[in-house]
Design an enzyme around this catalytic site. Sequence first.
Site, mmCIF file in Angstrom:
data_model
loop_
_atom_site.group_PDB
_atom_site.id
_atom_site.type_symbol
_atom_site.label_atom_id
_atom_site.label_comp_id
_atom_site.label_asym_id
_atom_site.label_seq_id
_atom_site.Cartn_x
_atom_site.Cartn_y
_atom_site.Cartn_z
ATOM 1 N N LYS A 78 -7.654 -0.949 -9.766
ATOM 2 C CA LYS A 78 -8.171 -1.434 -8.523
ATOM 3 C C LYS A 78 -9.349 -0.469 -8.091
ATOM 4 O O LYS A 78 -9.120 0.655 -8.105
ATOM 5 C CB LYS A 78 -7.404 -1.481 -7.561
ATOM 6 C CG LYS A 78 -7.805 -2.023 -6.141
ATOM 7 C CD LYS A 78 -6.964 -2.343 -5.115
ATOM 8 C CE LYS A 78 -7.442 -2.926 -3.829
ATOM 9 N NZ LYS A 78 -8.387 -1.869 -2.947
ATOM 10 N N HIS A 133 -13.334 -1.749 -2.159
ATOM 11 C CA HIS A 133 -12.218 -1.297 -1.139
ATOM 12 C C HIS A 133 -12.550 -1.963 0.329
ATOM 13 O O HIS A 133 -12.662 -1.357 1.329
ATOM 14 C CB HIS A 133 -12.363 0.157 -0.878
ATOM 15 C CG HIS A 133 -11.109 0.776 -0.655
ATOM 16 N ND1 HIS A 133 -10.382 1.167 -1.453
ATOM 17 C CD2 HIS A 133 -10.445 1.022 0.553
ATOM 18 C CE1 HIS A 133 -9.152 1.854 -1.080
ATOM 19 N NE2 HIS A 133 -9.303 1.434 0.429
ATOM 20 N N SER A 184 0.934 -1.151 0.002
ATOM 21 C CA SER A 184 -0.141 -0.036 -0.095
ATOM 22 C C SER A 184 0.841 1.274 -0.005
ATOM 23 O O SER A 184 2.027 1.303 0.708
ATOM 24 C CB SER A 184 -0.995 -0.013 1.251
ATOM 25 O OG SER A 184 -1.576 1.242 1.446
ATOM 26 N N THR A 234 -5.184 2.710 -7.664
ATOM 27 C CA THR A 234 -6.487 2.674 -7.007
ATOM 28 C C THR A 234 -7.547 3.783 -7.273
ATOM 29 O O THR A 234 -7.156 5.046 -7.205
ATOM 30 C CB THR A 234 -6.441 2.675 -5.212
ATOM 31 O OG1 THR A 234 -5.669 1.429 -5.039
ATOM 32 C CG2 THR A 234 -7.841 2.590 -4.886
ATOM 33 N N TYR A 288 -1.810 5.633 -4.667
ATOM 34 C CA TYR A 288 -2.699 6.676 -4.575
ATOM 35 C C TYR A 288 -2.239 7.906 -5.182
ATOM 36 O O TYR A 288 -0.979 8.093 -4.760
ATOM 37 C CB TYR A 288 -3.208 7.287 -3.089
ATOM 38 C CG TYR A 288 -3.906 5.892 -2.360
ATOM 39 C CD1 TYR A 288 -5.299 5.661 -2.871
ATOM 40 C CD2 TYR A 288 -3.604 5.192 -1.050
ATOM 41 C CE1 TYR A 288 -5.863 4.752 -1.901
ATOM 42 C CE2 TYR A 288 -4.168 4.433 -0.461
ATOM 43 C CZ TYR A 288 -5.459 3.965 -0.825
ATOM 44 O OH TYR A 288 -6.269 3.229 -0.269
#
Length: 385
Positions: free
Chosen positions: A249, A273, A105, A154, A128
């Site tokens: 995603k 999510h 992440s 994402t 992100y």
Amino acid sequence: MRLNVADFRQRARRVLPRFVFDYVEGGAEDERCLARNRADLERLDLLPQGLRDTRHVDTGVDVFGQRWAAPVGVAPVGLAGLVRPGGDVLAAAAAGAAGLPYVLSTASNSRLEAVREATSGPCWMQLYVMQARELAEQIVQRAQAAGFDALVLTIDVPVSGYRERDVRNGFSLPFRPGPAMLWDMLRHPRWLARMAASGAPGFVNLAPQRQTASPQAQAALLARAMDRSLVWEDLAWLRSLWRGPLLLKGVLHPEDARRAASLGVDGIIVSNHGGRQLDAAPSAIRMLPQIRAAAGQTLPLFVDGGVRRGADVARALASGANGVFVGRPMAYGLAVAGQAGVEQVLTLLAAELARTMTLMGVARVQDFGATHICRQDFDKRGSHG
């Protein structure tokens, strides 16, 4: 004795302070989307076929030229270092030892270079794009240099979902525990001792190596203050930075899948999510067949949300997925026993899948299809929330 993911969850609930467990476990608003992920999986019955040769059951799959021991990977989980110090490194090492992929992440607490070094298996970087796009550029360039195998953008977080458990617990960054949270931490001395020895986790990948991210940048990431001007045309910008497979995603709409395929995206992760964003969203497994139809039969397609058993993996494969990713089960294992706990969870899921395949008369993952599933009519009966 821990025989399944539920056993690990039960133990994790005891060993973690409430605010940490709630951060891992919680969803958005009334948590109806979170519940739908499980309920809709459970409403898919698997249809076995007899008199099939299952002396040799092969759970392995090939993805982007790499072999996975099973069609199961570790989903990106932010703040894994709050569950256990060095959690990202430990989980990545566990996935590699199991021959499975790990997705790191952006909201990780370990340097991405250290995570890449920790695993011999496939390692993907989740991205992100925050309001300061130079942060995303920096992460992509570092991931490329470190040898990450794929980039996962994402797209379902233009703003953070309203996670009421975190609000009620007073959990935010910068971390300022109140009296109730301090008492909660004191009631979990082993967790507290580990945290005291390592220090509070931070979003270390928001700053160059050997530098510290600003409190403002860390708070913005926890609040998911993303670049809301990011649009389809910006995929060309990412392509200019990244050499390798690029996945999206957070896809739930068939039209998004169709457009992604037309723009040459290399894979899709169907996801809501984990029920942590739009509480009114459908379950990922419900949308999976429509996404497969829209994206075509050859595009690698993965799904996450609610997977707790090997039978759930089989349900996803029969519904059109090439594999699944699990987040909360990894966190449960990490809380209970660190790297060994994550390895045990992943091994359990792979073993359950192999047993399910044998019982279904399916010798290879690639042999799963729609004929192996009894799909109830979601529209007529509704989805339990």
